[in-house]
Design a protein around this motif. Structure first.
Motif, PDB file in Angstrom:
ATOM      1  N   VAL A  15     -62.870 112.938 -53.184  1.00 31.38           N
ATOM      2  CA  VAL A  15     -63.370 111.577 -52.300  1.00 31.38           C
ATOM      3  C   VAL A  15     -64.549 112.286 -51.611  1.00 31.38           C
ATOM      4  N   GLU A  16     -64.121 113.297 -50.862  1.00 26.29           N
ATOM      5  CA  GLU A  16     -65.248 113.843 -50.097  1.00 26.29           C
ATOM      6  C   GLU A  16     -66.371 114.489 -50.713  1.00 26.29           C
ATOM      7  N   ALA A  17     -66.078 114.812 -52.005  1.00 29.42           N
ATOM      8  CA  ALA A  17     -67.353 115.021 -52.720  1.00 29.42           C
ATOM      9  C   ALA A  17     -67.855 113.911 -53.513  1.00 29.42           C
ATOM     10  N   ALA A  18     -67.507 112.804 -53.288  1.00 28.21           N
ATOM     11  CA  ALA A  18     -68.261 111.645 -53.956  1.00 28.21           C
ATOM     12  C   ALA A  18     -67.773 111.344 -55.519  1.00 28.21           C
ATOM     13  N   GLN A  19     -66.975 112.169 -55.849  1.00 29.35           N
ATOM     14  CA  GLN A  19     -66.236 111.963 -57.169  1.00 29.35           C
ATOM     15  C   GLN A  19     -65.339 110.972 -57.482  1.00 29.35           C
ATOM     16  N   LEU A  20     -64.823 110.272 -56.314  1.00 25.63           N
ATOM     17  CA  LEU A  20     -63.809 109.497 -56.396  1.00 25.63           C
ATOM     18  C   LEU A  20     -64.063 108.563 -55.118  1.00 25.63           C
ATOM     19  N   LYS A  21     -63.499 107.343 -55.252  1.00 20.03           N
ATOM     20  CA  LYS A  21     -63.302 106.195 -54.009  1.00 20.03           C
ATOM     21  C   LYS A  21     -61.832 105.848 -53.617  1.00 20.03           C
ATOM     22  N   PHE A  22     -61.576 106.094 -52.464  1.00 23.57           N
ATOM     23  CA  PHE A  22     -60.358 105.569 -51.810  1.00 23.57           C
ATOM     24  C   PHE A  22     -60.541 104.134 -51.695  1.00 23.57           C
ATOM     25  N   LEU A  23     -59.870 103.201 -52.141  1.00 23.86           N
ATOM     26  CA  LEU A  23     -60.182 101.796 -51.737  1.00 23.86           C
ATOM     27  C   LEU A  23     -59.251 101.503 -50.698  1.00 23.86           C
ATOM     28  N   ALA A  24     -57.891 101.843 -50.776  1.00 30.15           N
ATOM     29  CA  ALA A  24     -56.850 101.422 -49.822  1.00 30.15           C
ATOM     30  C   ALA A  24     -55.569 102.443 -49.984  1.00 30.15           C
ATOM     31  N   ILE A  25     -54.749 102.604 -49.099  1.00 28.30           N
ATOM     32  CA  ILE A  25     -53.583 103.401 -49.047  1.00 28.30           C
ATOM     33  C   ILE A  25     -52.267 102.483 -48.830  1.00 28.30           C
ATOM     34  N   ALA A  26     -51.104 102.657 -49.549  1.00 30.01           N
ATOM     35  CA  ALA A  26     -50.040 102.067 -49.646  1.00 30.01           C
ATOM     36  C   ALA A  26     -49.062 102.369 -48.512  1.00 30.01           C
ATOM     37  N   THR A  27     -49.424 102.829 -47.145  1.00 28.63           N
ATOM     38  CA  THR A  27     -48.323 103.120 -46.096  1.00 28.63           C
ATOM     39  C   THR A  27     -48.449 102.000 -45.138  1.00 28.63           C
ATOM     40  N   GLU A  28     -47.384 102.087 -44.042  1.00 28.69           N
ATOM     41  CA  GLU A  28     -47.448 101.095 -43.204  1.00 28.69           C
ATOM     42  C   GLU A  28     -48.706 101.457 -42.098  1.00 28.69           C
ATOM     43  N   LYS A  29     -48.868 102.632 -41.863  1.00 26.42           N
ATOM     44  CA  LYS A  29     -50.100 102.927 -41.020  1.00 26.42           C
ATOM     45  C   LYS A  29     -51.066 103.915 -41.625  1.00 26.42           C
ATOM     46  N   ARG A  30     -52.157 103.895 -41.164  1.00 24.48           N
ATOM     47  CA  ARG A  30     -53.324 104.828 -41.916  1.00 24.48           C
ATOM     48  C   ARG A  30     -52.819 106.307 -41.665  1.00 24.48           C
ATOM     49  N   ASP A  31     -53.195 107.038 -42.528  1.00 27.26           N
ATOM     50  CA  ASP A  31     -52.968 108.531 -42.720  1.00 27.26           C
ATOM     51  C   ASP A  31     -53.785 109.402 -41.896  1.00 27.26           C
ATOM     52  N   PRO A  32     -53.515 109.961 -41.036  1.00 26.71           N
ATOM     53  CA  PRO A  32     -54.241 111.055 -40.258  1.00 26.71           C
ATOM     54  C   PRO A  32     -55.157 111.857 -41.118  1.00 26.71           C
ATOM     55  N   GLU A  33     -54.554 112.270 -42.283  1.00 25.72           N
ATOM     56  CA  GLU A  33     -55.595 113.046 -43.211  1.00 25.72           C
ATOM     57  C   GLU A  33     -56.698 112.454 -43.532  1.00 25.72           C
ATOM     58  N   MET A  34     -56.711 110.970 -43.770  1.00 27.34           N
ATOM     59  CA  MET A  34     -57.802 110.108 -44.215  1.00 27.34           C
ATOM     60  C   MET A  34     -57.738 108.886 -43.319  1.00 27.34           C
ATOM     61  N   PRO A  35     -58.107 108.981 -42.148  1.00 25.85           N
ATOM     62  CA  PRO A  35     -58.027 108.110 -41.220  1.00 25.85           C
ATOM     63  C   PRO A  35     -59.027 106.742 -41.615  1.00 25.85           C
ATOM     64  N   SER A  36     -60.120 107.079 -42.303  1.00 24.18           N
ATOM     65  CA  SER A  36     -61.023 105.909 -42.754  1.00 24.18           C
ATOM     66  C   SER A  36     -60.725 104.993 -43.738  1.00 24.18           C
ATOM     67  N   VAL A  37     -59.420 105.537 -44.351  1.00 23.73           N
ATOM     68  CA  VAL A  37     -58.892 104.463 -45.598  1.00 23.73           C
ATOM     69  C   VAL A  37     -58.019 103.493 -44.993  1.00 23.73           C
ATOM     70  N   PRO A  38     -58.278 102.309 -45.243  1.00 17.89           N
ATOM     71  CA  PRO A  38     -57.401 101.321 -44.600  1.00 17.89           C
ATOM     72  C   PRO A  38     -56.246 101.117 -45.519  1.00 17.89           C
ATOM     73  N   THR A  39     -55.118 100.532 -44.867  1.00 21.62           N
ATOM     74  CA  THR A  39     -54.032 100.360 -45.575  1.00 21.62           C
ATOM     75  C   THR A  39     -53.920  98.995 -46.374  1.00 21.62           C
ATOM     76  N   LEU A  40     -53.121  98.836 -47.380  1.00 17.02           N
ATOM     77  CA  LEU A  40     -53.186  97.418 -48.032  1.00 17.02           C
ATOM     78  C   LEU A  40     -52.828  96.396 -47.179  1.00 17.02           C
TER      79      LEU A  40
END
Length: 312
Positions: free
Chosen positions: A203-228
């Protein structure tokens, strides 16, 4: 006197045989191809696990049929403690969707070791910059946006839950496990797939895109990725992995496997390896894992029914 000595000798041999387990290498069946998430989680686990078990643990990748070929081989293996089975939630979903006739009750639980949150992931060739753009496009083009999934497994249930919650329709393309799905999405052959934080570098190399993560709160490893959930889609989903053995495995073998599993799951090197895999260490002992499996089985039965996938 002679008879007594024979009895004592027999008892001694029996005890020695029992105490000697494991006397030879143990085979760990991973029901997916090398390079996929399950393989990448259980290989470092096996390295730690074998130290505490006192025998080599050989990882055997037995892929095919949405993971059910490996499940069947594990079920039919000798119940002697020398065949272990690396399992995740697919054991429930494939059974209820009618893909497999193997279910979790065909095995004895040993321990749960890890939990991996799911992330809805897009090809860089897709036009969307974020979830909102994807959602608008999906509503305009029902059944046209492609999603790579393994039939009736977690990668199928996850986007199906999103479809249901967001009121959209996707087009499924079947792949056997994460490794071929990732090759397909990296090549732009599909638009979406279920992945996880192991793909952070891509994702950081622009080879993929994260649209949303299925957790209760945002993950500190990728804080820019919103939760569903924060996007208004009430879906929380993860893939949980543990160890099982064939039904009928001797209690002494189960006990030693459980003790080794507890030590391996709590080892610092395993925690570090799991961080690299975007995975949380989640240890449950045999009793707690057995209860959790029943609850997860009930949940998957309900999910299969709600999603229109229930076949049994």
């Amino acid at each position: 006197m002679h008879k007594l000595l024979c009895i004592l000798a027999a008892a001694s041999v029996s005890f020695s045989a029992s105490a000697a387990y494991p006397e030879r290498p143990v085979r760990l069946i991973v029901p997916w191809a090398a390079g996929g998430d399950t393989d990448n989680i259980f290989r470092p686990f096996a390295q730690s696990f074998q130290k505490y078990l006192g025998q080599t643990v050989v990882v055997a990748n037995v892929g095919g049929a949405s993971g059910t070929r490996g499940a069947k081989e594990a079920k039919e293996a000798a119940a002697d403690g020398y065949t272990l089975y690396a399992v995740h939630d697919y054991i429930h979903s494939t059974y209820y969707a009618g893909v497999a006739d193997v279910q979790y009750t065909d095995f004895e639980p040993i321990c749960l070791v890890a939990s991996t949150p799911s992330v809805l992931t897009a090809s860089p060739k897709t036009p969307w910059k974020n979830w909102q753009e994807f959602l608008a496009d999906a509503k305009k083009r029902p059944g046209q946006i492609t999603v790579g999934a393994t039939l009736a497994s977690t990668s199928h249930f996850f986007p199906a839950l999103i479809e249901q919650a967001a009121g959209i329709k996707l087009k499924y393309v079947s792949y056997e496990g994460l490794a071929p799905r990732m090759n397909a999405i990296l090549g732009g052959h599909i638009d979406l797939t279920d992945s996880n934080l192991t793909q952070k570098g891509k994702v950081e190399a622009a080879q993929l895109k994260f649209l949303a993560i299925a957790t209760e709160k945002r993950d500190p490893e990728m804080p820019s990725v919103p939760t569903l959930k924060e996007l208004g889609v009430n879906v929380v989903y993860d893939v949980n992995r543990g160890l099982m053995v064939p039904k009928g495995t001797p209690a002494e073998a189960i006990g030693k496997l459980g003790t080794a599993c507890a030590a391996a799951a709590k080892a610092p090197e395993f925690a570090q390896a799991m961080k690299l895999q975007g995975t949380n260490v989640r240890y449950l002992d045999r009793a707690a894992y057995g209860q959790w499996l029943k609850q997860n089985d009930d949940l998957n039965h309900k999910l299969a029914k709600d999603l229109g996938l229930l076949k049994r």
